[in-house]
Scaffold this motif. Sequence first.
Motif, PDB file in Angstrom:
ATOM      1  N   ILE A  58       0.834  -1.205   0.000  1.00 18.02           N
ATOM      2  CA  ILE A  58       0.000   0.000   0.000  1.00 18.02           C
ATOM      3  C   ILE A  58       0.875   1.264   0.000  1.00 18.02           C
ATOM      4  O   ILE A  58       0.585   2.236  -0.710  1.00 18.02           O
ATOM      5  N   THR A  59       1.950   1.259   0.775  1.00 19.14           N
ATOM      6  CA  THR A  59       2.835   2.430   0.796  1.00 19.14           C
ATOM      7  C   THR A  59       3.482   2.637  -0.571  1.00 19.14           C
ATOM      8  O   THR A  59       3.662   3.779  -1.013  1.00 19.14           O
ATOM      9  N   ASP A  60       3.811   1.544  -1.252  1.00 21.10           N
ATOM     10  CA  ASP A  60       4.368   1.663  -2.610  1.00 21.10           C
ATOM     11  C   ASP A  60       3.350   2.287  -3.564  1.00 21.10           C
ATOM     12  O   ASP A  60       3.698   3.112  -4.415  1.00 21.10           O
ATOM     13  N   ILE A  61       2.075   1.895  -3.420  1.00 21.69           N
ATOM     14  CA  ILE A  61       1.007   2.466  -4.251  1.00 21.69           C
ATOM     15  C   ILE A  61       0.891   3.967  -3.982  1.00 21.69           C
ATOM     16  O   ILE A  61       0.793   4.786  -4.907  1.00 21.69           O
ATOM     17  N   LEU A  62       0.916   4.342  -2.700  1.00 22.50           N
ATOM     18  CA  LEU A  62       0.745   5.749  -2.327  1.00 22.50           C
ATOM     19  C   LEU A  62       1.919   6.612  -2.775  1.00 22.50           C
ATOM     20  O   LEU A  62       1.738   7.792  -3.101  1.00 22.50           O
ATOM     21  N   ARG A  63       3.111   6.046  -2.782  1.00 23.03           N
ATOM     22  CA  ARG A  63       4.286   6.835  -3.203  1.00 23.03           C
ATOM     23  C   ARG A  63       4.161   7.328  -4.642  1.00 23.03           C
ATOM     24  O   ARG A  63       4.775   8.317  -5.021  1.00 23.03           O
ATOM     25  N   ARG A  64       3.353   6.637  -5.427  1.00 27.65           N
ATOM     26  CA  ARG A  64       3.193   7.030  -6.837  1.00 27.65           C
ATOM     27  C   ARG A  64       2.184   8.170  -6.996  1.00 27.65           C
ATOM     28  O   ARG A  64       2.057   8.734  -8.084  1.00 27.65           O
ATOM     29  N   ASP A  65       1.472   8.509  -5.926  1.00 28.36           N
ATOM     30  CA  ASP A  65       0.428   9.522  -6.024  1.00 28.36           C
ATOM     31  C   ASP A  65       1.017  10.922  -5.891  1.00 28.36           C
ATOM     32  O   ASP A  65       1.907  11.165  -5.064  1.00 28.36           O
ATOM     33  N   ASP A  66       0.504  11.857  -6.682  1.00 26.41           N
ATOM     34  CA  ASP A  66       1.030  13.226  -6.694  1.00 26.41           C
ATOM     35  C   ASP A  66       0.806  13.957  -5.370  1.00 26.41           C
ATOM     36  O   ASP A  66       1.529  14.912  -5.064  1.00 26.41           O
ATOM     37  N   GLY A  67      -0.190  13.525  -4.591  1.00 23.23           N
ATOM     38  CA  GLY A  67      -0.492  14.235  -3.346  1.00 23.23           C
ATOM     39  C   GLY A  67       0.323  13.773  -2.152  1.00 23.23           C
ATOM     40  O   GLY A  67       0.227  14.351  -1.058  1.00 23.23           O
ATOM     41  N   ILE A  68       1.142  12.734  -2.321  1.00 21.01           N
ATOM     42  CA  ILE A  68       1.862  12.127  -1.193  1.00 21.01           C
ATOM     43  C   ILE A  68       3.345  12.444  -1.282  1.00 21.01           C
ATOM     44  O   ILE A  68       3.974  12.315  -2.333  1.00 21.01           O
ATOM     45  N   SER A  69       3.915  12.868  -0.155  1.00 22.04           N
ATOM     46  CA  SER A  69       5.344  13.183  -0.124  1.00 22.04           C
ATOM     47  C   SER A  69       5.930  12.752   1.215  1.00 22.04           C
ATOM     48  O   SER A  69       5.744  13.412   2.237  1.00 22.04           O
TER      49      SER A  69
END
Length: 496
Positions: free
Chosen positions: A13-24
């Motif tokens: 899930i963290t790998d999926i979120l890292r690809r999102d523009d809103g997550i840093s």
Amino acid sequence: MTIVNLQSRIDRITDILRRDDGISGAMHYTEQISWILFLKYLNDYEESKAQDALIDGKQYKYIIDTKYRWDEWAYPLKENGEYDLKNAMSGDDLVEFVNNELFPYLQNFKSNLQDVKSVKYKIGAIFEFINNRIASGHTLREVIENIADLNFQSQEDLFELSVIYENLLKGMGSDGGNSGEFYTPRPVIKAMVEVLEPTVKDTIYDGAVGSSGFLIQAYDFVMLKKNEYSTTQLKHIKEDMFFGNEKTPLAYVMGVMNMILHGIESPNIYKQNTLTQNIRDFQEKDRHSIILANPPFGGKEKSTIQQNFLVESSATELLFMQHFMKKLAKGGKAGIVIPEGVLFQNNNAFTAVKQDLLQNFNLHTILSLPAGVFLPYSGVKTNVVFFERKGGTQDIWYYEINLEKTLTKKSPIQYEQLEDFVNLYKKRTITANSWLVNIEEIKDRNYDISAKNPVKQVEVLHQAPNEIIADIQTNDKSINKLLTEINNLIEQGYEE
């Protein structure tokens, strides 16, 4: 599901979120995983309550209205119980629903001031300080589908989730920078709780909650005897035992969620700066029998905050010490992490607070922690002071943790390295790493209470000025003689 499988799921899930523009960064993805996990947990919690009520011939009143329940918007099911992918929102529709309908609905729960101890009020308090940062509805849909089959009605899955959540919070702490506020090393917390031995009769307070590590460890310790408790005692544990404040919004959200996920349904945690409370206003009813904390240190507070304290100082660590001293109930016990400077500094403010501590409390133990315990976000040398609101201090038992290897981010402190301290705490045994210091000696040191292991102290030879000059002259003669011999050898070499 095993902890290993659950951890791999969270990693995915963290790998999926890292690809999102809103997550840093770790703070963002931990925050976003948190609210999604929490809503899944809340759905399972309500389903479990509904089933229990049905068995008792009653009807459960849901906290969450139908439209906003997990199995309606997040993971809708067909009549046969299968996932209804066709009717599951995704893309812009999903993000718009979450941002414009779901979050405002949940945030409004905090307006329910009639019952601030209710789960509904706590939900509102959590979502007041958190927002959806996931920019893509497709990313959010993917995360939901990875979480959907977790079953938090199972005590085993819930326990495993709490372990994984702790790892996420640890990752935020290890990220460095300002995220250190979220995480105190669990071996240190475990040792502190074990020596203070909280019981079901206590109320426990942390004025700098962070991720609630101290309160959760105390809860786990108390619940070791859960089979011995009455219904009234269990209710006290769930609703009236744990108290605290947290200044930072994200830390507050993480702390409250962490407690709820560990089984403390209604923690009394408040979003506020502890230091804004005037300690002169505290009455015995406001105090607690056990205080455990690792307050922020190294910060500065403005004069309006300093006026809340008997001894004014800009140093946050000194203000927190005064707060905890005034917040401790008669006969109560405290364990507080403080920087080394509090122990040895002797300006007027530091000396006054230490005098108050020694005269009006029994400061019976100081644990000297090794450098590097709070790396990577702080390299400050720290200690843990243990004191009781009972009489004055007669002597202090010191224990110094000595390690063969230096602590680093990749080699943090382990509980085994604190175990000897835990075992000797009540006995106050004198060893190569522990010793006693009488209060009169402390006064002679001008209230320097820092750990000075007598085994390691090097004897200093005090000489009169004429003796020092004589020694220097003797050394000069020896040096001149040695230089003459070297010159002779050099000349002989040239002659040969």
